[in-house]
Motif scaffolding. Structure first.
Motif, short mmCIF file in Angstrom:
data_model
loop_
_atom_site.label_atom_id
_atom_site.label_comp_id
_atom_site.label_asym_id
_atom_site.label_seq_id
_atom_site.Cartn_x
_atom_site.Cartn_y
_atom_site.Cartn_z
N GLY A 1 -0.31 -10.27 -6.91
CA GLY A 1 0.43 -9.32 -8.17
C GLY A 1 -0.46 -8.44 -8.33
O GLY A 1 -0.56 -7.67 -9.56
N GLY A 2 -1.58 -7.72 -7.64
CA GLY A 2 -2.69 -6.91 -7.88
C GLY A 2 -2.09 -5.64 -7.78
O GLY A 2 -0.85 -5.15 -7.78
N LYS A 3 -3.12 -4.77 -8.10
CA LYS A 3 -2.83 -3.24 -7.99
C LYS A 3 -2.80 -2.53 -6.85
O LYS A 3 -3.72 -2.60 -6.00
N ALA A 4 -1.65 -1.94 -6.50
CA ALA A 4 -1.35 -1.34 -5.09
C ALA A 4 -2.02 -0.07 -4.94
O ALA A 4 -1.99 0.81 -6.25
N PRO A 5 -2.44 0.38 -4.09
CA PRO A 5 -3.20 1.89 -3.98
C PRO A 5 -2.11 2.99 -4.26
O PRO A 5 -1.06 2.53 -3.72
N GLN A 6 -2.44 3.82 -4.87
CA GLN A 6 -1.65 5.01 -5.00
C GLN A 6 -1.66 5.88 -3.80
O GLN A 6 -0.53 6.57 -3.57
N LYS A 7 -2.55 5.89 -3.17
CA LYS A 7 -2.93 6.89 -2.17
C LYS A 7 -2.12 6.36 -1.11
O LYS A 7 -2.05 5.02 -0.62
N PRO A 8 -1.52 6.95 -0.05
CA PRO A 8 -1.08 6.26 1.50
C PRO A 8 -2.17 5.39 1.87
O PRO A 8 -3.37 5.78 2.16
N ILE A 9 -1.88 4.32 2.65
CA ILE A 9 -2.61 3.34 3.27
C ILE A 9 -1.73 2.97 4.54
O ILE A 9 -0.63 3.26 4.62
N ASP A 10 -2.52 2.27 5.48
CA ASP A 10 -1.89 2.12 6.95
C ASP A 10 -1.20 0.53 7.18
O ASP A 10 -0.48 0.48 7.75
N GLY A 11 -2.03 -0.14 6.06
CA GLY A 11 -1.58 -1.74 6.19
C GLY A 11 -0.10 -2.13 5.52
O GLY A 11 0.29 -1.31 4.80
N ARG A 12 0.33 -3.21 5.94
CA ARG A 12 1.57 -3.59 5.44
C ARG A 12 1.16 -5.21 5.33
O ARG A 12 0.58 -5.96 5.86
N SER A 13 2.07 -6.05 4.18
CA SER A 13 1.80 -7.03 3.96
C SER A 13 2.27 -8.12 5.05
O SER A 13 3.41 -7.71 5.65
N ILE A 14 1.57 -8.99 5.49
CA ILE A 14 2.04 -10.24 6.27
C ILE A 14 2.66 -11.28 5.68
O ILE A 14 2.31 -12.29 6.25
N VAL A 15 2.86 -11.51 4.29
CA VAL A 15 3.00 -12.81 3.84
C VAL A 15 4.20 -13.36 4.44
O VAL A 15 4.26 -14.60 4.84
N SER A 16 5.13 -12.76 4.99
CA SER A 16 6.11 -13.24 5.70
C SER A 16 5.87 -14.07 6.84
O SER A 16 6.28 -15.16 7.52
N LEU A 17 4.61 -13.40 7.63
CA LEU A 17 4.31 -14.20 8.97
C LEU A 17 3.50 -15.23 8.63
O LEU A 17 3.42 -16.30 9.17
N LEU A 18 2.73 -15.30 7.39
CA LEU A 18 1.94 -16.44 6.82
C LEU A 18 2.83 -17.29 6.44
O LEU A 18 2.51 -18.83 6.78
N ARG A 19 3.95 -17.10 5.80
CA ARG A 19 4.91 -18.23 5.46
C ARG A 19 5.63 -18.85 6.67
O ARG A 19 6.05 -19.75 6.55
N GLY A 20 5.61 -18.16 7.71
CA GLY A 20 6.14 -18.84 9.01
C GLY A 20 7.66 -18.79 8.87
O GLY A 20 8.36 -19.50 9.50
N GLU A 21 8.22 -17.61 8.19
CA GLU A 21 9.71 -17.35 8.22
C GLU A 21 10.30 -17.10 9.41
O GLU A 21 9.50 -16.67 10.24
N ALA A 22 11.54 -17.86 9.64
CA ALA A 22 12.07 -18.00 10.78
C ALA A 22 12.21 -16.75 11.57
O ALA A 22 11.88 -16.55 12.86
#
Length: 398
Positions: free
Chosen positions: A260-281
């Protein structure tokens, strides 16, 4: 390192290649780092190890959200003990917070680095276990020159390199034990990864690609494919394996989502991979494509799902040459080249067979995506200036 720290491709933040002791640039103060993402939540933060994002005071870790810093400011081979160019480098400093506190004079000093960083990390865990904390531990080993502590010397069948890896493994174990002792292990996001493939010219002082093509210093799989191990009970299923492609640019946005941290205001290139970590179907890579620049902003390759496309470029190789020995590197052939070539990494991870002729639609789509990215982040191979490159931090003139 800039990619992991900021969630951006390195050229977006103006860091292209390894900074050296004479560099007068570093990570700009306006870039939000993994430490600054969680600082507003009350996290204690520390970086212990190889920083390599600018050794001048304005660029050091404490100016980028880390409360504490100990370690070396750039690569441990940038010193007078270099096997090929000893006169090119100044003495190697060890930093405590914002100042060099001592000089690593010899290999005996290098042999203590892993132990010292481990002790710093364990102490930090014990001092901060009552609240949230972020610990970034970029070990300098197994970068050459290899230094292994006396406890681990000659303890494996794989020479000095194997001994170094065993000491790093023990370091991870000690940090895990500290977390367990403090009762916070199962509430801690534990991430372990490497930065690149083996430096093949160093032979027995390097690792192995496991059959992948080429190594460090190239954009072939042997240079860029690395392990990622994540432990976080309740989020990451134990023993799960994920084959979806992701990058170090994805660490920062993943931490934002998990904390729940502070997201950058400037554009970045990365994307969250939480769904991959969770092993969602049905979870898949959050990127349609990933891009690989090398040297001075050369867009040499990209990946789209199972497909890897190389654009015409020169690269270095030891093909047909004997590797180095005992810390003395072999000479690369820098005149190797590859043309436009498509590889199916699901069936050909070693990148042996160009299948571009059989998959023209795939090549066309990837070239379109590459052109879009060149317009944003540049490509010296096609003489394209990127419109979204922000540039590094610079020392004030005068």
């Amino acid at each position: 390192r800039s990619s992991l720290i900021t969630g951006c491709y390195a050229n977006r933040v103006g860091i292209s290649g390894a900074l050296v002791p004479s560099s007068k640039i570093g990570l700009d103060s306006e870039e939000l780092t993994i430490a600054e993402v969680v600082k507003p939540l009350g996290y204690a933060t520390a970086c212990f190890g190889k920083w390599h994002l600018g050794h001048r005071r304005p660029f050091l870790p404490r100016q980028h959200g880390f409360d504490e810093y100990s370690g070396i400011p750039y690569s441990n081979d940038m010193w007078p003990g270099h096997p090929e160019s000893p006169k090119a480098w100044p003495p190697l400093p060890w930093y405590e917070n914002d100042e060099p506190s001592e000089i690593i004079k010899d290999l005996e000093g290098q042999e203590q680095i892993t132990r010292r960083l481990t002790e710093k990390a364990v102490d930090f865990v014990h001092r901060n276990a009552d609240g949230p904390f972020l610990l970034y531990l970029p070990h300098s080993m197994p970068h050459v020159p290899l230094g292994v502590g006396p406890r681990f010397r000659q303890t494996t069948r794989y020479g000095t390199y194997g001994d170094v890896i065993r000491e790093i493994d023990a370091s991870v174990g000690e940090i895990r034990a500290a977390l367990e002792e403090e009762g916070v292990l199962d509430r801690t996001i534990f991430i372990f990864a490497s930065d690149n493939g083996p430096w093949l010219s160093y032979g027995d002082h390097a690792g192995t690609t496991g059959g992948l093509r080429e190594g460090k210093g190239t954009t072939f799989e042997g240079g860029i494919r690395v392990p990622l191990v994540v432990r976080y009970p309740g989020v990451v299923p134990a023993g799960s394996v994920c084959a979806e492609p992701c990058m170090t640019i994805d660490i920062l946005p993943t931490l934002v989502e998990l904390t729940g941290g502070k997201a950058p205001q400037k554009p970045i290139d990365g994307r969250s991979i939480v769904s991959l970590l969770r092993g969602e179907a049905d979870a898949s890579s959050p990127h349609e494509a990933l891009f690989f620049w090398y040297r001075n902003v050369e867009l040499q390759a990209m990946r789209m799902g199972r497909w890897k496309l190389h654009f015409p470029h020169n690269y270095r190789s030891l093909e047909g040459r004997a590797p180095g020995n005992n810390g003395i590197p072999a000479k690369y052939n820098y005149k190797m080249s590859v043309g436009l070539a498509l590889y199916d990494l699901e069936t050909d991870a070693a990148e042996t067979t160009d299948c571009s002729d059989e998959n023209p639609d795939v090549v066309a789509r990837m070239k379109t995506l590459a052109d879009r990215m060149r317009q944003k982040l540049g490509d010296t191979l096609t003489r394209t200036q990127g419109s979204e490159i922000r540039g590094p931090g610079r020392l004030p003139s005068g």
